[in-house]
Design an enzyme around this catalytic site. Structure first.
Site, PDB file in Angstrom:
ATOM      1  N   GLU A 255       0.825  -1.212   0.000  1.00  0.00           N
ATOM      2  CA  GLU A 255       0.000   0.000   0.000  1.00  0.00           C
ATOM      3  C   GLU A 255       0.861   1.266   0.000  1.00  0.00           C
ATOM      4  O   GLU A 255       0.518   2.253  -0.656  1.00  0.00           O
ATOM      5  CB  GLU A 255      -0.950  -0.010   1.199  1.00  0.00           C
ATOM      6  CG  GLU A 255      -1.957  -1.159   1.192  1.00  0.00           C
ATOM      7  CD  GLU A 255      -2.936  -1.120   0.024  1.00  0.00           C
ATOM      8  OE1 GLU A 255      -3.008  -0.075  -0.666  1.00  0.00           O
ATOM      9  OE2 GLU A 255      -3.613  -2.127  -0.213  1.00  0.00           O
ATOM     10  N   HIS A 258       1.881   2.060  -3.441  1.00  0.00           N
ATOM     11  CA  HIS A 258       0.902   2.831  -4.210  1.00  0.00           C
ATOM     12  C   HIS A 258       1.090   4.328  -3.985  1.00  0.00           C
ATOM     13  O   HIS A 258       0.937   5.127  -4.913  1.00  0.00           O
ATOM     14  CB  HIS A 258      -0.525   2.437  -3.795  1.00  0.00           C
ATOM     15  CG  HIS A 258      -0.983   1.138  -4.386  1.00  0.00           C
ATOM     16  ND1 HIS A 258      -0.728   0.770  -5.693  1.00  0.00           N
ATOM     17  CD2 HIS A 258      -1.713   0.121  -3.849  1.00  0.00           C
ATOM     18  CE1 HIS A 258      -1.267  -0.418  -5.930  1.00  0.00           C
ATOM     19  NE2 HIS A 258      -1.862  -0.830  -4.831  1.00  0.00           N
ATOM     20  N   CYS A 265       0.868  -4.367 -10.403  1.00  0.00           N
ATOM     21  CA  CYS A 265       1.771  -4.980 -11.381  1.00  0.00           C
ATOM     22  C   CYS A 265       1.057  -6.057 -12.176  1.00  0.00           C
ATOM     23  O   CYS A 265       0.354  -6.893 -11.619  1.00  0.00           O
ATOM     24  CB  CYS A 265       2.985  -5.573 -10.659  1.00  0.00           C
ATOM     25  SG  CYS A 265       4.198  -6.291 -11.796  1.00  0.00           S
ATOM     26  N   CYS A 270       4.794 -10.497  -8.283  1.00  0.00           N
ATOM     27  CA  CYS A 270       5.319  -9.284  -7.668  1.00  0.00           C
ATOM     28  C   CYS A 270       4.459  -8.889  -6.468  1.00  0.00           C
ATOM     29  O   CYS A 270       3.248  -9.142  -6.443  1.00  0.00           O
ATOM     30  CB  CYS A 270       5.309  -8.160  -8.709  1.00  0.00           C
ATOM     31  SG  CYS A 270       5.866  -6.540  -8.128  1.00  0.00           S
ATOM     32  N   CYS A 289       9.085  -7.260  -8.530  1.00  0.00           N
ATOM     33  CA  CYS A 289       9.670  -7.708  -9.786  1.00  0.00           C
ATOM     34  C   CYS A 289      10.665  -6.636 -10.250  1.00  0.00           C
ATOM     35  O   CYS A 289      10.666  -5.515  -9.730  1.00  0.00           O
ATOM     36  CB  CYS A 289       8.579  -7.945 -10.827  1.00  0.00           C
ATOM     37  SG  CYS A 289       7.881  -6.413 -11.524  1.00  0.00           S
TER      38      CYS A 289
END
Length: 360
Positions: A255, A258, A265, A270, A289
């Protein structure tokens, strides 16, 4: 069960871009860092694999959204990045995270230490925990699960008012379940990227939440006044386990990712994959990733080797003792509980393999 497969060229473009400026920027990275990131489009890579879909209810199927490559992330005009003036992540605990004060304090320190390693280079600060009543949020008893819930949007409003001047973001954490609006059953977390605030609940990460033995149910006949916060006195808190800590670390870093501008993703397995339910969240790895790792590296400016080493150190350190922090409690209270990191051991081995690639 199926996998989301992308061609090598698609993944290479998503990571490096075709923009000459961004290509040049990539070529200036350390050779070891590039060697690791290039694993994104190497078909023989055993470090980064494709996204696996398990059911029609998985996020990527039920919530179609355009993918975000590195160039789109870099060029996003709404994206915010830390600055010398706003370089801190603040964590605000709402209610208690453990069945005793000592457990709650240690749990918060564990999460703080993990965030410091994950967002390596940024400062993570703890605000004094507050009871639910201080937020003046709405709350309810969920009709389905019969547990207490607090209104996520009202908590975000409270956090926005509390946001310190040097904060890049402020995130609230709680063991109380959340709901975003009356029509929704629940939400794991909610964030405002423009305001740099987020609230995340770990209530559903306890091993017993979805069982018939769950002890957090409230009598449905109980009348709950909108201003009587005494219903949160001694509310149910799940036992702290290694799995609970792992799930909490996943949610917190996902979070906050974000808030840095990383969207869900859709390239490779990921941490930033979306999740619709707990089972899907458990399938999601702890690691980023290469495409999302480059995004976060761009935003924060860390050295990949130093970041991985910090994460290994966090797993290896048995306690969360923070030098220079005094809680003001008696000596008997200042005990450090062993950090339950059994669930992180497999990830530690993965990080060591990544370090071997970077340091080759």
């Amino acid at each position: 069960m199926q996998t989301v497969q992308h061609s090598e060229q698609t993944l290479k473009t998503a990571l490096i871009s075709k923009n000459p400026t961004l290509v040049s920027q990539y070529e200036q990275l350390d050779a070891g860092e590039r060697r690791l990131l290039n694993k994104a489009f190497k078909p023989d890579s055993d470090l980064f694999g494709p996204i696996t879909l398990h059911s029609e209810s998985d996020w990527i199927i039920s919530h179609p959204e355009p993918p975000q490559d590195f160039e789109q992330f870099f060029s996003d005009p709404s994206r915010k990045a830390p600055s010398p003036e706003k370089h801190s992540i603040y964590i605000q605990c709402i209610g208690s995270l453990g069945n005793t004060r000592i457990i709650s304090e240690e749990y918060i320190k564990w999460l703080k230490g993990y965030c410091e390693a994950f967002f390596y280079g940024l400062t993570v600060k703890l605000l004094e925990p507050v009871p639910v009543s201080v937020t003046r949020c709405s709350f309810r008893i969920n009709d389905n699960t019969q547990n207490l819930q607090i209104h996520a949007g009202h908590i975000l409003r409270f956090l926005k008012k509390k946001k310190p001047r040097d904060a890049f973001c402020i995130v609230g954490i709680t063991m109380i379940d959340l709901y975003p609006r009356d029509s929704w059953n629940f939400v794991f977390g909610q964030a405002s990227l423009t305001d740099g605030v987020g609230i995340f609940s770990f209530a559903r990460y306890g091993s017993d939440f979805y069982s018939s033995r769950y002890e957090g149910k409230v009598n449905k006949l109980q009348k709950v006044s909108s201003s009587d916060y005494s219903v949160f006195d001694n509310y149910y808190i799940p036992e702290v386990t290694s799995v609970l800590l792992l799930r909490s670390c996943k949610t917190l870093t996902h979070e906050i990712g974000h808030i840095f501008g990383l969207r869900h993703c859709q390239w490779l397995a990921c941490l930033m994959q979306g999740s619709n339910h707990l089972e899907e969240a458990d399938w999601r790895p702890l690691n980023l990733c290469p495409i999302c790792l480059r995004k976060l590296r761009c935003a924060v400016g860390f050295n990949i080797i130093e970041r991985y080493q910090a994460l290994v150190k966090w797993i290896d350190d048995e306690s969360a003792d923070i030098p220079g922090v005094s809680t003001g409690h008696s000596r008997e209270d200042n005990v450090n509980l062993p950090k339950p990191v059994e669930a992180f051991k497999e990830w530690k081995e993965w990080i060591i393999r990544c370090l071997a690639v970077v340091q080759k």
